[in-house]
Design a protein around this motif. Structure first.
Motif, short mmCIF file in Angstrom:
data_model
loop_
_atom_site.label_atom_id
_atom_site.label_comp_id
_atom_site.label_asym_id
_atom_site.label_seq_id
_atom_site.Cartn_x
_atom_site.Cartn_y
_atom_site.Cartn_z
N THR A 249 23.15 1.43 6.30
CA THR A 249 23.38 0.39 7.31
C THR A 249 22.15 0.26 8.21
O THR A 249 21.59 1.27 8.64
N GLU A 250 21.75 -0.98 8.48
CA GLU A 250 20.59 -1.20 9.37
C GLU A 250 21.03 -1.40 10.82
O GLU A 250 22.18 -1.77 11.08
N ILE A 251 20.09 -1.18 11.74
CA ILE A 251 20.32 -1.46 13.17
C ILE A 251 19.53 -2.72 13.49
O ILE A 251 18.29 -2.68 13.59
N PRO A 252 20.24 -3.86 13.68
CA PRO A 252 19.51 -5.11 13.92
C PRO A 252 18.55 -4.98 15.10
O PRO A 252 18.90 -4.40 16.13
N ASP A 253 17.35 -5.47 14.93
CA ASP A 253 16.30 -5.53 15.97
C ASP A 253 15.56 -4.21 16.18
O ASP A 253 14.61 -4.16 16.96
N VAL B 143 0.83 -1.21 0.00
CA VAL B 143 0.00 0.00 0.00
C VAL B 143 0.87 1.26 0.00
O VAL B 143 0.61 2.20 -0.73
N ALA B 144 1.88 1.26 0.85
CA ALA B 144 2.71 2.46 0.99
C ALA B 144 4.02 2.10 1.68
O ALA B 144 4.11 1.07 2.36
N SER B 145 5.00 2.94 1.49
CA SER B 145 6.26 2.80 2.23
C SER B 145 6.66 4.14 2.78
O SER B 145 6.59 5.15 2.08
N GLY B 146 7.05 4.11 4.05
CA GLY B 146 7.66 5.30 4.65
C GLY B 146 9.16 5.10 4.62
O GLY B 146 9.65 4.17 4.00
N LYS B 147 9.88 5.99 5.30
CA LYS B 147 11.34 5.86 5.29
C LYS B 147 11.78 4.53 5.91
O LYS B 147 12.70 3.91 5.39
N VAL B 148 11.12 4.14 6.98
CA VAL B 148 11.62 2.94 7.68
C VAL B 148 10.54 1.88 7.90
O VAL B 148 10.82 0.85 8.51
N ARG B 149 9.31 2.11 7.41
CA ARG B 149 8.24 1.12 7.57
C ARG B 149 7.50 0.93 6.25
O ARG B 149 7.51 1.80 5.40
N ASP B 150 6.85 -0.23 6.14
CA ASP B 150 6.08 -0.54 4.93
C ASP B 150 4.70 -1.00 5.35
O ASP B 150 4.51 -1.59 6.42
N LEU B 151 3.74 -0.69 4.49
CA LEU B 151 2.34 -0.96 4.79
C LEU B 151 1.76 -1.84 3.68
O LEU B 151 1.94 -1.55 2.50
N PHE B 152 1.08 -2.94 4.09
CA PHE B 152 0.48 -3.86 3.13
C PHE B 152 -0.99 -4.04 3.48
O PHE B 152 -1.39 -3.92 4.64
N ALA B 153 -1.80 -4.36 2.46
CA ALA B 153 -3.21 -4.67 2.70
C ALA B 153 -3.36 -6.17 2.87
O ALA B 153 -2.86 -6.95 2.05
N ALA C 111 7.71 -2.91 10.45
CA ALA C 111 8.80 -2.00 10.83
C ALA C 111 10.13 -2.65 10.46
O ALA C 111 10.47 -3.73 10.96
N SER C 112 10.89 -1.99 9.61
CA SER C 112 12.20 -2.51 9.18
C SER C 112 13.26 -2.15 10.21
O SER C 112 12.98 -1.47 11.21
N ASP C 113 14.49 -2.56 9.95
CA ASP C 113 15.62 -2.17 10.80
C ASP C 113 16.35 -0.94 10.24
O ASP C 113 17.40 -0.56 10.73
N ARG C 114 15.73 -0.31 9.24
CA ARG C 114 16.34 0.89 8.68
C ARG C 114 16.31 2.02 9.71
O ARG C 114 15.43 2.07 10.58
#
Ligand code: Q0Z
Length: 287
Positions: free
Chosen positions: A41-45, A8-18, A28-31
């Motif tokens: 570079t990601e921050i694990p967890d 549906v959408a992506s923010g800088k660090v999160r993604d949204l699905f229907a 919520a990603s680790d970005r």
């Protein structure tokens, strides 16, 4: 994703699905973004910490305001939520004078049309939490609104409801955090309307990405405060002389580990749950 889900959408660090007509999946990603730039570079967890914290607050504030949480997924980073009609207002509550609130106060003696006494210091606690809504900019920066402008966007009755609910949520979370050595300087909330017309809290609640978390230890008004989680990363990025335009710098392992440790520390201090317990059973330990 175990089942078919439409992006549906992506923010800088999160993604949204229907998931279906009524349900969304917020992942919520680790970005990490600093100075509004997502780093390579990601921050694990980090994603699991933010998802768990939001879930923790949602579970404890449903009596104050109903929220969109349906379930946390077993991966610990995904939230199944009710699909709402989101309102076009960022609901910000400020308990301390920081960021754009400090900038506006210095320039005008007011924040969002609200007069404050003279000679407040940077980072000082405000006499009471202030509701300082902004526009939701799709590109660029959110613009502050006075209460009349904000009410015009959502209607007078909804405005009053959003204001009361936002301040109550901020009071709850900031008092809770203060007892655990964390100052919640401000918080950003997003609300929507469900199929019955009820105002429901959406998005995330009092995470380091939507709020300023300061360690109470070492709090000194009169200057900017180090943020609990991102300060390592900001300090490192600035030490390189990076001009804060993309692309952002790679992070060395030491900075990744330092940042990760602070995210986990914030999670554990606030929830009282060891992060390892959440990681092994995200659906069972936060209540
Ligand atoms: C949230 C956002 C993005 C993460 C839409 N319960 C809801 N119902 C309807 N819409 C939303 C929600 Cl949470 C909604 N956002 C912001 C965008 C990733 C969050 F790409 N946008």
């Amino acid at each position: 994703m175990p089942e078919a889900a439409l992006h549906v959408a992506s923010g800088k660090v999160r993604d949204l699905f229907a998931l279906d007509d009524e349900r969304l999946l917020l992942v919520a990603s680790d970005r990490i973004s600093v100075f509004d730039v997502v780093l390579p570079t990601e921050i694990p967890d980090k994603g699991r910490v933010l998802t768990g914290l939001s879930g923790f607050w949602f579970a404890r504030t449903r009596e104050i305001v109903p929220n969109h949480l349906l379930a946390l997924r077993a991966d610990g980073r995904s939230t199944e939520c009710r699909r709402l009609e989101m309102l076009p207002l960022e609901c910000v509550v400020r308990g301390y004078l920081a960021g754009s609130g400090w900038k506006d106060y210095k320039a005008t003696g007011e924040i969002c049309g609200q007069k404050l006494r003279a000679e407040l210091k940077e980072s000082e606690q405000l006499p009471e939490p202030l509701f300082t809504p902004t526009t939701k900019a799709h590109t660029g920066h959110d613009e502050p609104l006075d209460h009349e402008q904000a009410a015009a966007l959502v209607g007078d009755e909804r405005f009053e409801h959003l204001k009361r609910a936002s301040i109550e949520l901020y009071r709850f979370a900031s008092e809770y955090a203060a007892k655990r050595g964390i100052i919640l300087a401000d918080t950003k909330l997003e609300f929507g309307i469900d199929e019955e017309g009820t105002i429901v809290l959406g998005d995330e609640l009092s995470t380091p990405d939507s709020s300023r978390f300061w360690p109470a230890n070492g709090f000194t008004p009169g200057r900017g405060q180090p943020s609990f989680d991102k300060q390592y990363v900001r300090d490192y990025a600035e030490s390189l002389g990076w001009d804060k335009t993309p692309p952002g710098p790679d992070l060395p392992d030491k900075v990744v580990k330092g940042s990760r440790r602070r995210y986990l520390e914030a999670f554990e201090r606030l929830t009282g749950v060891p992060f390892a317990d959440y990681a092994s059973n995200p659906q069972g330990v936060l209540g």
